[in-house]
Design an enzyme around this catalytic site. Structure first.
Site, PDB file in Angstrom:
ATOM      1  N   GLU A  57       3.541  -0.216  -3.503  1.00 23.86           N
ATOM      2  CA  GLU A  57       2.409  -0.127  -2.573  1.00 23.86           C
ATOM      3  C   GLU A  57       1.402   0.944  -2.959  1.00 23.86           C
ATOM      4  O   GLU A  57       0.204   0.783  -2.756  1.00 23.86           O
ATOM      5  CB  GLU A  57       2.913   0.141  -1.142  1.00 23.86           C
ATOM      6  CG  GLU A  57       3.603  -1.047  -0.479  1.00 23.86           C
ATOM      7  CD  GLU A  57       5.102  -1.096  -0.741  1.00 23.86           C
ATOM      8  OE1 GLU A  57       5.571  -0.476  -1.721  1.00 23.86           O
ATOM      9  OE2 GLU A  57       5.802  -1.772   0.039  1.00 23.86           O
ATOM     10  N   GLU A  91      11.620  -4.780   0.963  1.00 20.63           N
ATOM     11  CA  GLU A  91      11.954  -4.393   2.344  1.00 20.63           C
ATOM     12  C   GLU A  91      12.760  -5.502   3.040  1.00 20.63           C
ATOM     13  O   GLU A  91      13.724  -5.228   3.754  1.00 20.63           O
ATOM     14  CB  GLU A  91      10.669  -4.042   3.110  1.00 20.63           C
ATOM     15  CG  GLU A  91      10.075  -2.725   2.589  1.00 20.63           C
ATOM     16  CD  GLU A  91       8.691  -2.424   3.119  1.00 20.63           C
ATOM     17  OE1 GLU A  91       7.836  -3.328   3.103  1.00 20.63           O
ATOM     18  OE2 GLU A  91       8.451  -1.273   3.533  1.00 20.63           O
TER      19      GLU A  91
HETATM   20  C1  3H9 Z   1       3.323  -4.611   0.670  1.00 18.84           C
HETATM   21  O1  3H9 Z   1       4.193  -5.379   0.392  1.00 18.84           O
HETATM   22  C2  3H9 Z   1       3.335  -3.747   1.897  1.00 18.84           C
HETATM   23  C3  3H9 Z   1       4.663  -3.765   2.557  1.00 18.84           C
HETATM   24  O2  3H9 Z   1       5.258  -2.494   2.552  1.00 18.84           O
HETATM   25  C4  3H9 Z   1       4.656  -4.392   3.932  1.00 18.84           C
HETATM   26  C5  3H9 Z   1       3.689  -3.850   4.911  1.00 18.84           C
HETATM   27  C6  3H9 Z   1       3.828  -4.388   6.340  1.00 18.84           C
HETATM   28  N1  3H9 Z   1      -0.271 -11.191  -2.005  1.00 18.84           N
HETATM   29  O3  3H9 Z   1      -0.260 -11.355 -10.788  1.00 18.84           O
HETATM   30  P1  3H9 Z   1      -0.299 -12.810 -10.991  1.00 18.84           P
HETATM   31  C7  3H9 Z   1      -1.449 -13.720  -6.304  1.00 18.84           C
HETATM   32  S1  3H9 Z   1       1.946  -4.459  -0.323  1.00 18.84           S
HETATM   33  C8  3H9 Z   1      -1.169 -12.150  -2.209  1.00 18.84           C
HETATM   34  O4  3H9 Z   1      -1.405 -13.381 -11.799  1.00 18.84           O
HETATM   35  P2  3H9 Z   1       2.115 -12.678 -12.513  1.00 18.84           P
HETATM   36  C9  3H9 Z   1      -2.415 -13.246  -7.350  1.00 18.84           C
HETATM   37  O5  3H9 Z   1      -3.610 -12.783  -6.780  1.00 18.84           O
HETATM   38  C10 3H9 Z   1       2.255  -5.604  -1.647  1.00 18.84           C
HETATM   39  N2  3H9 Z   1      -1.386 -12.722  -3.417  1.00 18.84           N
HETATM   40  O6  3H9 Z   1       1.074 -13.378 -11.543  1.00 18.84           O
HETATM   41  C11 3H9 Z   1      -2.594 -14.503  -8.174  1.00 18.84           C
HETATM   42  O7  3H9 Z   1      -3.505 -15.339  -7.483  1.00 18.84           O
HETATM   43  P3  3H9 Z   1      -4.557 -16.253  -8.294  1.00 18.84           P
HETATM   44  C12 3H9 Z   1       3.217  -5.069  -2.623  1.00 18.84           C
HETATM   45  C13 3H9 Z   1      -0.653 -12.281  -4.448  1.00 18.84           C
HETATM   46  O8  3H9 Z   1       3.177 -13.668 -12.716  1.00 18.84           O
HETATM   47  C14 3H9 Z   1      -1.220 -15.153  -8.129  1.00 18.84           C
HETATM   48  O9  3H9 Z   1      -0.574 -14.598  -6.989  1.00 18.84           O
HETATM   49  N3  3H9 Z   1       3.378  -5.987  -3.723  1.00 18.84           N
HETATM   50  C15 3H9 Z   1       0.294 -11.274  -4.289  1.00 18.84           C
HETATM   51  O10 3H9 Z   1       1.409 -12.096 -13.696  1.00 18.84           O
HETATM   52  C16 3H9 Z   1      -0.377 -14.876  -9.341  1.00 18.84           C
HETATM   53  O11 3H9 Z   1      -0.311 -13.461  -9.540  1.00 18.84           O
HETATM   54  C17 3H9 Z   1       2.660  -5.886  -4.853  1.00 18.84           C
HETATM   55  O12 3H9 Z   1       1.848  -5.010  -4.997  1.00 18.84           O
HETATM   56  C18 3H9 Z   1       0.488 -10.721  -2.996  1.00 18.84           C
HETATM   57  N4  3H9 Z   1       1.415  -9.757  -2.769  1.00 18.84           N
HETATM   58  O13 3H9 Z   1       2.707 -11.447 -11.689  1.00 18.84           O
HETATM   59  C19 3H9 Z   1       2.958  -6.927  -5.903  1.00 18.84           C
HETATM   60  N5  3H9 Z   1       0.863 -11.020  -5.498  1.00 18.84           N
HETATM   61  O14 3H9 Z   1      -3.721 -17.167  -9.125  1.00 18.84           O
HETATM   62  C20 3H9 Z   1       1.689  -7.575  -6.376  1.00 18.84           C
HETATM   63  C21 3H9 Z   1       0.282 -11.865  -6.358  1.00 18.84           C
HETATM   64  O15 3H9 Z   1      -5.330 -16.909  -7.212  1.00 18.84           O
HETATM   65  N6  3H9 Z   1       1.907  -8.660  -7.309  1.00 18.84           N
HETATM   66  N7  3H9 Z   1      -0.638 -12.635  -5.734  1.00 18.84           N
HETATM   67  O16 3H9 Z   1      -5.359 -15.302  -9.123  1.00 18.84           O
HETATM   68  C22 3H9 Z   1       2.311  -8.463  -8.586  1.00 18.84           C
HETATM   69  O17 3H9 Z   1       2.655  -7.393  -9.009  1.00 18.84           O
HETATM   70  C23 3H9 Z   1       2.305  -9.669  -9.494  1.00 18.84           C
HETATM   71  O18 3H9 Z   1       1.506 -10.648  -8.906  1.00 18.84           O
HETATM   72  C24 3H9 Z   1       3.684 -10.279  -9.798  1.00 18.84           C
HETATM   73  C25 3H9 Z   1       3.498 -11.635 -10.551  1.00 18.84           C
HETATM   74  C26 3H9 Z   1       4.462  -9.328 -10.705  1.00 18.84           C
HETATM   75  C27 3H9 Z   1       4.450 -10.529  -8.552  1.00 18.84           C
END
Ligand code: 3H9
Length: 699
Positions: free
Chosen positions: A129, A109
């Protein structure tokens, strides 16, 4: 603590770098500082264009998911990104978003509020999301159709799958792919566009015209089929549809309303619990980060059956050469043929290329001997479930394997310590319980014996990640986490049949609860003979005088092993479609008669409560005994290994949503009716319910 966002300059181009490790989530302060940096760069007469880039391995992974819980609990007011993105889009100087890693959710976004997007070749962009029970909340559903077209925007917002850089370019989401250094490429691109009028995404309405309404109907049909029981995908479709009917501002307001509804839903909380849960299970309190691990360069698997073959595929998929050993040539040939067929199916479906398959097959060495086992870094035993056989195999491999070789058993129920006792190196012995089909199912239970070394556990957890599994740590007990809980679940499903429910009623109730399949359908699929063999092994554990399920054993005695024999709880036609089996129904009535059970009509609620609370009660016992480290470990096991609906968050999360007092009251009701041997409430459940607490706050 970093500055979150830094502003620097490359002569006439301002560079805004987001630096909020680990994934540059849009935590409080980040969007504000991106905007204020752009704002001050816009006002700087020396600056002709602005590049926004992420530090570290990614652009922006989205909103900070931790914040959602704070907002719904009232701890923090709901923030909105919308005005910040409008301000970015209104920048008088062109803003070029330079994207690598991922631009997900709020990250995409932000990117779409820029005037241009340039991507590193391996970038993924998406609106995932819905996987958190949400929809885009900062105009993603309104800007994406303006760039990618409505059909692709519906697909991306409703189903959450990302697209890669090349596709993003073809769709018009990206303007250029930068080979080589992203920042210098982006700066050069920014200079190219510096003096052109900056296109605002929100004004680009060409792709919204002439939208065929049938595409929304088709998307809804698909969502009903593949996202059963989930409102977020439908809300996402509605929001994108609104972009074709309303102005940008009205569309954003509509999206914001739907986003709010999703944000406060139990489903979203459940899916966020699952998101963090998958990451929490990797953390084991007494195995600190930095515990030494063994390097796994070569593997060997004993057994080329369904499990052994699937496990070998996992190793090959991770690029690890693997020997597969069988005891007879025909069994080995059958096993390898199944592996080849599985790969060929994936190639046919376009998931892999033929070259990829050939490479995987070349990593797998089938053989009848132990040749090469002395070179293996890990040996995984996947023989039939029998203690005597497993002990014999472990004593054989103990004599051959090098001292630093991990000896893993794929046992689903047996005592790891007893298996380890057949070796001279119990510290190297561990359980690696894969789930069938092992090449598909994401769960891996890592089972610790009393002597298992911390380095062996740390290696196993890291290996799980390499094999693309969700590895969950479990203590050693009969059935570990998953199968120990499955026992009471299966028991209740069978008891319900004896007491009067039909096979179809039990399956339907659990399917409607959200499971991919009803319990009896699952047992038919897995093969009733598997449980039969295990029950014979554990016959001595049965308590005399305590009611035990008998129908499955009786079906097995008739050779009705489920789908593989065409008959089990149900009959199966040539397309493996289940049909009611009148003979099974008669057998069930006979078993009930023999046991003196008076049959009655049983409602859906009772079927659900008996099956699901049986899981919850056993889960609470596992927690109390320390077999499971945390409630989330249990939930992740059930979400990834047993088809528990993700949007219910797992059995323990579900129990919290029902309320532990209510769960306990129901269990006490079952105890009064069916006896304490079957339904004594777990002490931990009693304690938490009496204290008015939840499993979540037990942690
Ligand atoms: C959204 O964006 C809504 C919008 O429309 C706006 C609304 C107003 N937040 O997965 P990993 C942490 S909804 C906080 O192991 P990888 C994760 O918990 C969001 N923390 O790494 C972990 O912490 P820890 C939409 C986050 O390299 C660490 O980062 N976005 C977030 O295997 C490493 O993560 C998603 O749904 C976050 N957004 O994969 C994307 N993301 O080390 C969600 C990660 O303490 N994220 N953490 O356990 C992912 O898909 C994967 O994390 C990503 C990296 C592919 C980015």
């Amino acid at each position: 603590m970093t500055e979150l966002v830094n502003l620097t300059h490359a002569r006439d181009v301002a560079i805004v770098t987001i630096d909020n490790p680990p994934v540059n989530a849009l935590s409080p302060g980040v969007p504000e500082r991106i905007q204020s940096s752009i704002d001050s760069a816009s006002k700087d007469p020396q600056v002709s264009a602005i590049v926004v880039i992420g530090a570290g391995s990614t652009f922006i992974a989205g909103a900070d998911i931790h914040e959602f819980g704070k907002m719904t609990s009232g701890e923090k007011p709901r923030r909105t990104l919308l005005p910040i993105l409008l301000a970015i889009e209104d920048s008088p100087k062109p803003v070029v978003m330079a994207i690598h890693g991922q631009a997900f959710g709020g990250g995409l976004e932000v990117a779409m509020a820029g005037h241009y997007r340039v991507l590193a070749p391996s970038t993924q962009i998406g609106q995932p999301e819905v996987k958190l029970g949400l929809i885009p909340g900062a105009a993603g559903s309104q800007r994406l159709p303006r760039l990618a077209g409505v059909a692709k925007a519906v697909e991306m917002c409703a189903f959450g799958e990302p697209v890669r850089a090349q596709e993003a370019l073809a769709l018009g989401i990206a303007d250029r792919i930068i080979e080589g250094d992203l920042l210098s490429g982006a700066v050069a691109f920014a200079r190219e566009v510096a003096n052109r009028p900056a296109p605002k995404t929100r004004d680009r309405n060409e792709k919204l015209a002439n939208t065929d309404p049938a595409l929304f109907t088709a998307a809804r049909d698909l969502a009903h089929k593949t996202r059963r029981g989930q409102p977020a995908p439908l809300a996402a479709i509605e929001a994108v549809e609104a972009s074709t009917k309303l102005s940008f501002e009205e569309g954003c307001a509509f999206e914001a309303r739907l986003f709010g509804e999703c944000l406060f839903s139990t489903q979203s909380k459940a899916l966020i619990h699952a998101f963090f849960g998958e990451r929490t299970v990797n953390k084991i309190p007494d195995i600190p980060k930095g515990t030494p691990v063994y390097e796994i360069r070569r593997a060997a698997v004993i057994g080329a059956g369904t499990m052994g073959g699937g496990i070998a595929m996992n190793y090959a998929n991770a690029g690890i050469p693997v020997i597969v050993k069988e005891t007879a040539q025909d069994a080995l040939d059958r096993g390898i043929a199944t592996i080849r067929r599985n790969y060929a199916n994936s190639v046919q479906k376009g998931r892999y290329t033929q070259a990829w398959m050939d490479e995987r097959m070349a990593l797998i060495t089938p053989q009848l001997s132990y040749d090469g086992f002395d070179q293996a870094d890990i040996i995984v035993e996947a023989a039939f479930e029998g203690m005597a056989l497993k002990k014999q195999i472990f004593s054989e491999i103990d004599a051959i394997a090098k001292p630093a070789c991990i000896l893993a058993s794929n046992t689903s129920t047996l005592d790891i310590d007893e298996i380890a006792s057949a070796t001279q190196r119990p510290q190297m012995v561990i359980g690696h319980h894969f789930f069938s089909p092992a090449n598909v199912m994401r769960l891996l239970e890592v089972v610790r014996g009393k002597a298992t070394g911390k380095d062996v556990i740390a290696t196993s957890m890291a290996l799980g990640k390499r094999l693309r599994k969700v590895a969950v740590f479990a203590g050693n007990c009969r059935g570990f986490i998953g199968n120990r809980m499955l026992g009471p679940y299966r028991r209740e499903a069978e008891f319900l049949l004896e007491e009067g429910a039909s096979v179809e009623e039990v399956n339907q109730a659990i399917y409607d609860f959200g499971f991919a399949m009803g319990p009896l359908a699952v047992f038919d699929l897995a093969g009733l003979d598997v449980g039969w063999r295990i029950r014979k092994e554990f016959k001595h554990f049965e308590k005399p005088g305590v009611r035990a399920p008998r129908i499955s054993d009786r079906l097995c005695e008739l050779g009705h092993f489920g789908q593989k024999t065409g008959r089990g709880y149900s009959r199966y036609d040539e397309n493996r479609r289940p049909l009611p089996d009148p003979e099974t129904a008669a057998l069930i009535e006979q078993v009930a008669r023999e046991a003196g059970i008076k049959r009655r009509a049983i409602g859906k609620d009772e079927i659900i409560d008996r099956c699901i609370f049986a899981l919850v009660n056993e889960g609470a016992k596992l927690l109390g005994e320390g077999i499971a480290l945390r409630t989330v470990d249990i939930d992740i096991v059930y979400l990834n290994g047993y088809g528990f609906p993700a949007w219910r968050g797992g059995p323990m999360f579900y129990a919290d949503t029902v309320g532990l007092e209510k769960v306990l009251a129901r269990i006490e009701e079952f105890e009064a009716r069916h006896g304490s041997d079957l339904w004594s409430p777990a002490p931990l459940l009693k304690q938490l319910a009496n204290e008015g607490r939840t499993f979540a706050n037990y942690e």
